[in-house]
Enzyme design. Structure first.
Site, short mmCIF file in Angstrom:
data_model
loop_
_atom_site.label_atom_id
_atom_site.label_comp_id
_atom_site.label_asym_id
_atom_site.label_seq_id
_atom_site.Cartn_x
_atom_site.Cartn_y
_atom_site.Cartn_z
N TYR A 176 0.82 -1.22 0.00
CA TYR A 176 0.00 0.00 0.00
C TYR A 176 0.85 1.27 0.00
CZ TYR A 176 -3.22 -3.69 1.21
OH TYR A 176 -3.90 -4.88 1.20
N ASP A 177 0.49 2.17 -0.91
CA ASP A 177 1.19 3.46 -1.05
C ASP A 177 0.45 4.59 -0.35
OD1 ASP A 177 1.53 2.45 -4.46
OD2 ASP A 177 2.94 2.12 -2.79
N THR A 178 -0.89 4.47 -0.26
CA THR A 178 -1.70 5.53 0.34
C THR A 178 -2.36 4.99 1.60
OG1 THR A 178 -2.12 6.47 -1.86
CG2 THR A 178 -3.60 7.16 -0.08
N ARG A 196 -4.09 0.15 -4.07
CA ARG A 196 -2.87 0.28 -3.25
C ARG A 196 -3.08 1.28 -2.13
NH1 ARG A 196 1.43 -2.25 -4.58
NH2 ARG A 196 2.81 -0.77 -3.51
#
Ligand SMILES: O=C(O)[C@H](O)[C@H](O)COP(=O)(O)O
Ligand SMILES: [Mg+2]
Length: 299
Positions: A18-20, A239
């Site tokens: 996960y980016d956010t 993500r």
């Protein structure tokens, strides 16, 4: 079945996927003004790993700007454009979705957070923290002239709720079926630092009961705040992970937005809510005791 996180590799897996990272506030980062242990270190860790961090709170008592003051006071790094509250979402909803005509006004049950966000959106309002409404004097219709410009009632958490406010809101909604009944959110309880208190949903409950009518609720789990975030930030829902403490708002909000969901047990939801015969049908993707558990990643 939710995945129970416990090993360092479990948390590393979240960083990889996960980016956010969308954080609920009450019950996740803090309770009242008491920070959850490790919250600051974990937020700093995420930013150091170039993760996008945002805050998505149903608490309508503060505007984004006054939340920024709270974040600063507690030493939590946050930019005002990363903060999304239900007062902000409600003001945007009234101006951009409802498109309330400029000659119409909103009767507010709520606090300065709602008033500041309505002003920011150029929406005229009455009630709220007006001293004339914040009275314990008996209310009588004989001494009251309703404002004919009221086209909506907006109800949020109001720690100074009283019979006058409920009566005025009730009358506006009773006398004009076209008057919109809006709620910033409907959390049944509020997790204060010292324990549970009635939440925004319990402030508006007398109106629902008296009118036999439900409000349009703008906060989580409704998608309004996710739409507000999308309007300002690019992110990939696949993500993106929503971290929350309440199943029927935060986790449902994440599911509604096709986000991953991480439940923490530092707020509303307790172990007995997710295990055993009475477990909720709303199942998060992941569960961990506290956001502080991610400190295991700090080398
Ligand atoms: O009653 C309320 O409004 C809620 O309990 C509360 O403010 C929720 O805030 P959140 O957990 O979404 O930050
Ligand atoms: Mg919460």
């Amino acid at each position: 079945m939710a995945a129970r996180l416990s090993l360092k590799q479990d948390y590393e897996g979240l960083l990889d996927k996960y980016d956010t990272w969308l954080f609920d506030c009450d019950g996740v980062l803090w309770e009242g003004d008491r920070l959850v242990d490790g919250a600051i270190e974990v937020l700093d860790l995420l930013r150091s790993r170039n993760k996008s961090v945002m805050f998505v709170t149903n608490n309508a008592t503060k505007s984004r700007k006054s939340y920024k003051t709270k974040f600063d006071k507690l030493g939590v790094q946050a930019h005002v454009d990363e903060i999304y509250g239900s007062a902000f979402a409600s003001a945007v909803y009234i101006s951009s979705v409802v498109k309330l005509p400029k000659d119409k006004r909103v009767y507010v049950i709520g606090m300065t957070g709602i008033e500041e966000e309505l002003r920011e959106e150029g929406i005229s309002y009455l009630g709220g923290t007006d001293p004339a409404d914040n009275t314990l004097e008996p209310f009588t219709l004989a001494n009251w002239t309703p404002d004919p410009a009221v086209g909506a009632v907006l109800c949020g958490l109001d720690t100074s709720i009283n019979y006058t406010k409920l009566s005025k809101a009730f009358q506006y909604l009773l006398r004009d079926p076209a008057c919109l009944f809006l709620a910033t959110n409907e959390d049944s309880t509020y997790p204060s630092a010292e324990g549970l208190l009635p939440g925004a949903g319990s402030i508006g409950a007398p109106l629902r009961f008296a009118l036999g009518r439900d409000p349009i609720s703008i906060g989580k789990p409704a998608g309004t705040m996710l739409e507000c975030i999308k309007a300002k930030h690019d992110f990939d829902p696949k993500r993106t992970i929503m971290i929350g403490d309440r199943l029927n708002t935060d986790i449902q909000f994440g599911k509604n937005g096709s986000l991953a969901t991480l439940l923490v047990l530092t707020g509303i939801t307790k172990e007995s809510d997710i295990t055993g015969p009475n477990a909720s049908p709303t199942v998060p993707d992941y569960v961990t005791k506290s956001i502080g558990d991610l400190r295991v990643l700090i080398s």
